[in-house]
Motif scaffolding. Structure first.
Motif, PDB file in Angstrom:
ATOM      1  N   THR A 175      -2.060   5.669   3.548  1.00  0.00           N
ATOM      2  CA  THR A 175      -1.767   4.024   3.425  1.00  0.00           C
ATOM      3  C   THR A 175      -2.416   3.373   4.498  1.00  0.00           C
ATOM      4  O   THR A 175      -2.971   2.344   4.108  1.00  0.00           O
TER       5      THR A 175
ATOM      6  N   GLU B 162       1.631   8.599   4.686  1.00  0.00           N
ATOM      7  CA  GLU B 162       1.382   7.490   5.958  1.00  0.00           C
ATOM      8  C   GLU B 162      -0.247   7.450   5.960  1.00  0.00           C
ATOM      9  O   GLU B 162      -0.616   6.176   6.370  1.00  0.00           O
TER      10      GLU B 162
ATOM     11  N   VAL C 143       0.712   4.332  -2.620  1.00  0.00           N
ATOM     12  CA  VAL C 143       0.324   5.830  -2.356  1.00  0.00           C
ATOM     13  C   VAL C 143       1.483   6.933  -2.731  1.00  0.00           C
ATOM     14  O   VAL C 143       0.970   7.850  -3.181  1.00  0.00           O
ATOM     15  N   SER C 144       2.550   6.508  -2.184  1.00  0.00           N
ATOM     16  CA  SER C 144       3.831   7.432  -2.667  1.00  0.00           C
ATOM     17  C   SER C 144       4.137   7.541  -3.957  1.00  0.00           C
ATOM     18  O   SER C 144       4.221   8.614  -4.577  1.00  0.00           O
TER      19      SER C 144
ATOM     20  N   ALA D  82       0.962  -1.240  -0.069  1.00  0.00           N
ATOM     21  CA  ALA D  82      -0.081   0.210  -0.026  1.00  0.00           C
ATOM     22  C   ALA D  82       0.858   1.175  -0.048  1.00  0.00           C
ATOM     23  O   ALA D  82       0.609   2.174  -0.721  1.00  0.00           O
ATOM     24  N   ARG D  83       1.858   1.330   0.776  1.00  0.00           N
ATOM     25  CA  ARG D  83       2.642   2.633   0.923  1.00  0.00           C
ATOM     26  C   ARG D  83       3.350   2.976  -0.208  1.00  0.00           C
ATOM     27  O   ARG D  83       3.175   4.029  -0.921  1.00  0.00           O
TER      28      ARG D  83
ATOM     29  N   GLU E 105       8.801  -3.975  -1.026  1.00  0.00           N
ATOM     30  CA  GLU E 105       8.434  -2.796  -0.209  1.00  0.00           C
ATOM     31  C   GLU E 105       9.493  -2.470   0.983  1.00  0.00           C
ATOM     32  O   GLU E 105       9.628  -1.213   1.280  1.00  0.00           O
TER      33      GLU E 105
END
Length: 521
Positions: free
Chosen positions: A363, A360, A345-346, A341-342, A475
């Protein structure tokens, strides 16, 4: 099945175009406006007509309208069905006119019900009220567009309803890109430009479908007199749709009450919480729309036709194929949201006004939604199985139980996870909702699973675990949030995505799963 697969493929492809543009829209909004009280105000204002749209358009109305329309066409023929269209369109149009006027006048009350926490920021609250007044009539255009889409889907014209949301995304992109600077020069809060984009998109979405209905000779005639309205209201089909809508409204209202409560809670959390949830929700719309919504919109008219013809075998077979297809794609999608997820989003959002803190929080919200992705998608297939049988009550009873469970989970999760706790509650509740829908279909003998599910499940779990291991490594081993070069982040993301797909489908192939056979049944 091939026909169903082809139709679903067309809808999925066109929906993909729409969702890509929707993501571009969100990226642009995130970069220009970030996550602030004004973005929260816009998201609240936009959610209000969307809440009622799901209630009257894609929700209760479509659930009642499409099965009645499909059954009427199957049993009475096209000529009689055209009278049904005239009467339903007349009633729907005038109800929407009155409702839109009331909504504009009652905007302050609606905003207070949706997000009273915005009152902590008087300027943001005033903006939410103003923007609600600008865009509330959007519900009228979208509800009539849902009517048109129901007709086109029943006549197996799936392409135009699937592509029409593109217009909304295009107009909102233009509004953010060109309209916001113009509004700023005029001394108007720039985010108001998005309201113009919303209204323009609604007009184009409806207009594009009306053009097709005109060419097909199915454009309804809307009566303008009290006498015609009363005649339309007295039509047996209209009354049947209204009767079915009553429990459907209750069922959809339960889901919307849950959304209302969550938005209300989010408005009392840190500024930006409503926006973080909205940004995460946009990413969730990719798999839910491409898999669940696309298949559901194609499936329901055909299930309704099979039900009207008394073809139980075909009904169950179509449902089995749809469930196997969405499981094949939703399980790895959910796994990716939980483990990757992070970076998502990033790569997609971290730019301009959208900083590491926003990454954050978004996420956490995305991972919460990801826990229930399989359920969220499965509901889009399982619920139409009830609607096609004109059984609205069963999903309603289940939805009421889910609402209670969601709020209990909010009490547990929100104090620790804030906005992420709200999405986690929704995710877990969606799994419970889908599980109950499936259980009752099985128990009542409506759905009888075909051979091969045990082997399919083992193949799916093994392939997904291998893919998750790769994503967890990527990740942890690669830089994402702290990497300044955005192009490098994008390239990393693309390579990891391709690698994950190769691992997943390669593992399925090695395990003996015949992917092409699934779509050539």
């Amino acid at each position: 099945m091939v026909s169903l697969f082809k139709s679903a493929s067309v809808v999925s492809l066109l929906t993909l175009v729409s969702r890509v543009l929707g993501l571009v829209r969100e990226l642009l909004v995130a970069a220009i406006f970030g996550a602030s009280m004004f973005t929260d105000a816009f998201n609240v204002a936009f959610r209000i007509p969307n809440l009622f749209r799901r209630l009257f358009a894609e929700g209760a109305f479509s659930q009642a309208f499409v099965p009645v329309l499909a059954a009427a066409r199957q049993k009475e023929g096209d000529a009689a069905t055209r009278h049904l269209l005239d009467h339903v369109a007349t009633v729907l149009f005038w109800v929407l006119v009155v409702f839109s006027i009331v909504g504009v006048m009652g905007a302050p009350l609606l905003v207070w019900f949706m997000a009273s926490g915005l009152k902590r920021y008087p300027e943001g609250y005033a903006a939410a009220v103003g923007m609600t007044r600008w865009i509330f009539p959007y519900i009228g255009f979208m509800s009539m567009a849902a009517f048109a889409a129901g007709v086109l889907n029943t006549w197996k014209r799936f392409a135009v309803p699937a592509i029409s949301p593109v217009f909304l995304n295009i107009t909102m992109i233009l509004a953010a890109w060109l309209g916001a600077p113009l509004f700023k020069r005029m001394g108007i809060e720039p985010i108001y430009a998005l309201c113009v984009g919303v209204m323009a998109g609604g007009v184009l979405q409806l207009g594009s479908q009306l053009v097709v209905l005109q060419r097909m000779g199915l454009l309804p005639r809307i009566g303008a007199s009290v006498r015609v309205f009363k005649e339309s209201l007295a039509d047996p089909h209209t009354r049947r749709i209204g009767k079915l809508m009553l429990p459907a409204i209750l069922g959809v209202s339960v889901a919307q009450v849950s959304l209302l409560i969550n938005t209300q809670i989010a408005s009392h959390l840190a500024a930006g919480s409503v926006s973080w949830l909205s940004y995460a929700d946009r990413l969730m719309e990719f798999p839910t729309s491409l898999l669940g919504v696309a298949l559901g919109s194609v499936l329901m008219p055909q299930l309704a036709a099979a039900q009207a013809a008394g073809d139980k075998k075909s009904y169950s077979s179509m449902l089995d194929w749809a469930l196997r297809s969405v499981t094949l794609m939703s399980v790895p999608s959910a796994a990716a949201l939980l483990t990757f997820a992070r970076p998502m989003v990033s790569v997609l959002y971290q730019h301009g006004a959208f900083g590491p803190q926003d990454v954050e929080q978004t996420t956490l919200a995305l991972m919460g939604y990801g826990t229930g992705l399989i359920g969220l998608i499965a509901i889009k297939i399982l619920a139409p199985a009830y609607y096609a049988r004109q059984d609205i009550k069963t999903p309603v009873y289940i939805a009421i139980g889910v609402l209670v469970a969601t709020q209990i989970m909010n009490l547990i999760f929100v104090p620790y996870l804030a906005a992420g706790g709200l999405s986690l509650s929704i995710g877990l509740a969606s799994l419970g909702n889908a599980g109950m829908l499936l259980f009752l279909l099985l128990r009542r003998g409506i759905y009888q699973p075909e051979h091969g599910w045990a082997q399919f499940t083992l193949q799916l779990v093994a392939a997904t675990l291998l893919m998750m291991a790769f994503l967890l490594w990527a990740e942890e081993s690669l830089q994402w949030v702290t990497l300044a070069n955005r192009l490098q982040r994008v390239l990393q993301f693309a390579l990891v995505g391709v690698g994950a797909a190769v691992i997943y489908f390669g593992a399925l192939w090695i395990g003996g799963f015949k992917l092409l056979a699934q779509f050539k049944k």
